[in-house]
Scaffold this active site. Structure first.
Site, PDB file in Angstrom:
ATOM      1  N   HIS A 126      12.080  46.543 -22.173  1.00  0.00           N
ATOM      2  CA  HIS A 126      13.287  46.633 -21.346  1.00  0.00           C
ATOM      3  C   HIS A 126      14.232  47.739 -21.816  1.00  0.00           C
ATOM      4  CE1 HIS A 126      15.011  43.901 -24.506  1.00  0.00           C
ATOM      5  NE2 HIS A 126      16.102  44.592 -24.245  1.00  0.00           N
ATOM      6  N   ASP A 156       7.174  42.319 -23.217  1.00  0.00           N
ATOM      7  CA  ASP A 156       8.342  43.170 -23.463  1.00  0.00           C
ATOM      8  C   ASP A 156       8.152  44.032 -24.707  1.00  0.00           C
ATOM      9  OD1 ASP A 156      10.793  44.246 -22.827  1.00  0.00           O
ATOM     10  OD2 ASP A 156      11.958  42.687 -23.816  1.00  0.00           O
ATOM     11  N   GLY A 228      21.887  46.192 -28.145  1.00  0.00           N
ATOM     12  CA  GLY A 228      21.613  47.440 -28.855  1.00  0.00           C
ATOM     13  C   GLY A 228      20.642  47.228 -29.994  1.00  0.00           C
ATOM     14  N   ASN A 229      20.517  45.980 -30.483  1.00  0.00           N
ATOM     15  CA  ASN A 229      19.524  45.656 -31.509  1.00  0.00           C
ATOM     16  C   ASN A 229      18.131  45.469 -30.919  1.00  0.00           C
ATOM     17  OD1 ASN A 229      21.961  44.116 -33.438  1.00  0.00           O
ATOM     18  ND2 ASN A 229      20.417  45.412 -34.390  1.00  0.00           N
ATOM     19  N   SER A 230      18.042  45.375 -29.590  1.00  0.00           N
ATOM     20  CA  SER A 230      16.747  45.172 -28.961  1.00  0.00           C
ATOM     21  C   SER A 230      15.767  46.259 -29.378  1.00  0.00           C
ATOM     22  CB  SER A 230      16.887  45.193 -27.439  1.00  0.00           C
ATOM     23  OG  SER A 230      17.560  44.057 -26.974  1.00  0.00           O
ATOM     24  N   GLY A 286      -5.837  33.469 -10.901  1.00  0.00           N
ATOM     25  CA  GLY A 286      -5.175  33.302  -9.611  1.00  0.00           C
ATOM     26  C   GLY A 286      -4.925  31.856  -9.255  1.00  0.00           C
TER      27      GLY A 286
END
Length: 376
Positions: A126, A156, A228-230, A286
């Site tokens: 992200h 992610d 901001g630490n991501s 599916g």
């Protein structure tokens, strides 16, 4: 302060009464029960925690050069609100200046860490998704334009790369399976776009599911982690990366001691695949699933038309109790097992239908990008 004062007053009151008693000639009864003998010695308690770091400075000096700050710009045809990761930080003024000049340049901040001397960097998906420009800043002030290598939206996790004039300092991976609740950890990153920063804490819990994806298996940390630490790393006390900082739970937008990191046992193999192929190719059947309570297993609630599950003969209401030789404990277990299977591989399913046991064979398909967050 209130608790300290209360206990201090209790201690003083007890001492005064004891002195008063002895002053009028009364003698305290010995603990042993035999007059004149000293009370038996109490065993010295053995501390369960024998030591703690007096300073994290040696560890920080070692790992800090491997952690990078990431600034991302995204173009847009219409004005956007100020990103939460920028609001109230030194980047806010820069952002507003850019917006006044272009009205189509979005700026966000994140973190990452270098994993090889060639400049490969791990961060969150992200942070860099849909970026038009990725600027990486090193601890010594050098800046580089990074190129995307690959993103796995389901977990992610992303890999980007910079090209420097000389080999880069890089981290060592640690084994997150050895991490215990209560272990010291150090989190590093770029909170609120302020630049390189570290925080310390402990592992508060393991195996947290916060509803981000079917693959949630976070370490919960109490080290302060903020926007901001991501994408920044979580280090053990040996200076090894044991997790990737990814999310916080906060009513205020700042740290309240609930940070979540992806364990290295999950991050590392995905990173290696992204470096080799640029994408993750996961298996897919599916079928929409939910937990079944009687008996244990995964119950099929929907079957997509023309999907591998439909071709295998799965029906709504079926309960999958085994996948190959493994018992299906829950819907989440089956989702992960199918996703880990190579597309084109045939898996054996044991299914309960109206009380009867059936054996089905399913040819695993390629997981569509549109299925990244549902229970297929």
């Amino acid at each position: 302060m209130a608790c300290g004062l209360t206990w201090g007053l209790l201690a003083q009151s007890g001492t005064a009464r004891a002195a008063e008693t002895l002053a009028v000639g009364q003698t305290a009864a010995p603990n042993s029960g035999v007059e004149g003998e000293p009370p038996p010695a109490q065993p010295t308690p053995v501390p369960l925690v024998e030591s703690r770091p007096l300073s994290f400075a040696p560890l920080v000096r070692r790992i800090a050069p491997t952690v990078v700050n990431i600034a991302v710009t995204r173009d847009s045809e219409k004005p956007h609100k100020l990103p939460s990761s920028v609001r109230g930080t030194p980047l806010e003024h820069r952002y507003r200046e850019r917006m006044r000049q272009h009205w189509n340049d979005l700026l966000e901040a994140g973190s990452g860490f270098i994993i090889d001397p060639d400049g490969s960097i791990v961060t969150n998906g992200h942070v860099v998704a849909d970026a038009d420009r990725i600027t990486v800043s090193l601890m010594d002030g050098q800046e580089f334009i990074a190129t995307p290598v690959g993103i796995d939206p389901l977990t992610d996790i992303a890999v980007i790369k910079i090209d420097g004039p000389k080999p880069m300092p890089y981290v060592q991976w640690g084994d997150s399976r050895l991490v215990q609740v209560g272990d010291w950890i150090l989190a590093a990153g770029n909170p609120f776009g302020l630049g390189s920063s570290v925080t310390a804490g402990i592992v508060s819990a393991r195996g947290r599911d916060i509803g981000a994806s079917p693959f949630d298996d976070f370490l919960q940390l109490d080290a302060p982690i903020n926007p901001g630490n991501s994408g920044g790393p979580t280090f053990n006390m040996a200076g090894q990366v044991v997790a990737l900082n990814t999310a916080i739970v906060s009513p205020t937008g700042g740290s309240v001691g609930l940070g979540f990191s992806i364990p290295s046992e999950i991050v590392r193999p995905i990173v290696e695949t992204l470096r080799k192929t640029g994408h993750m190719d996961r298996g897919w059947l599916g079928a929409t699933l939910k937990d079944s309570t009687t008996p244990l297993g995964a119950q099929v609630t929907e079957v997509d038309r023309n999907s591998p599950a439909a071709h295998a003969g799965l029906r709504r209401g079926d309960i999958v109790s085994r996948l190959n030789d493994e018992r299906v404990e829950s819907a989440r277990f089956m989702i992960r097992a199918v996703a880990a299977a190579a597309p084109g591989k045939t898996v054996a399913l044991t299914v309960l239908r109206h009380g009867q046991s059936l054996e089905l064979q399913a040819l695993v398909g390629h997981r569509p990008l549109t299925e990244d967050t549902d229970s297929h």
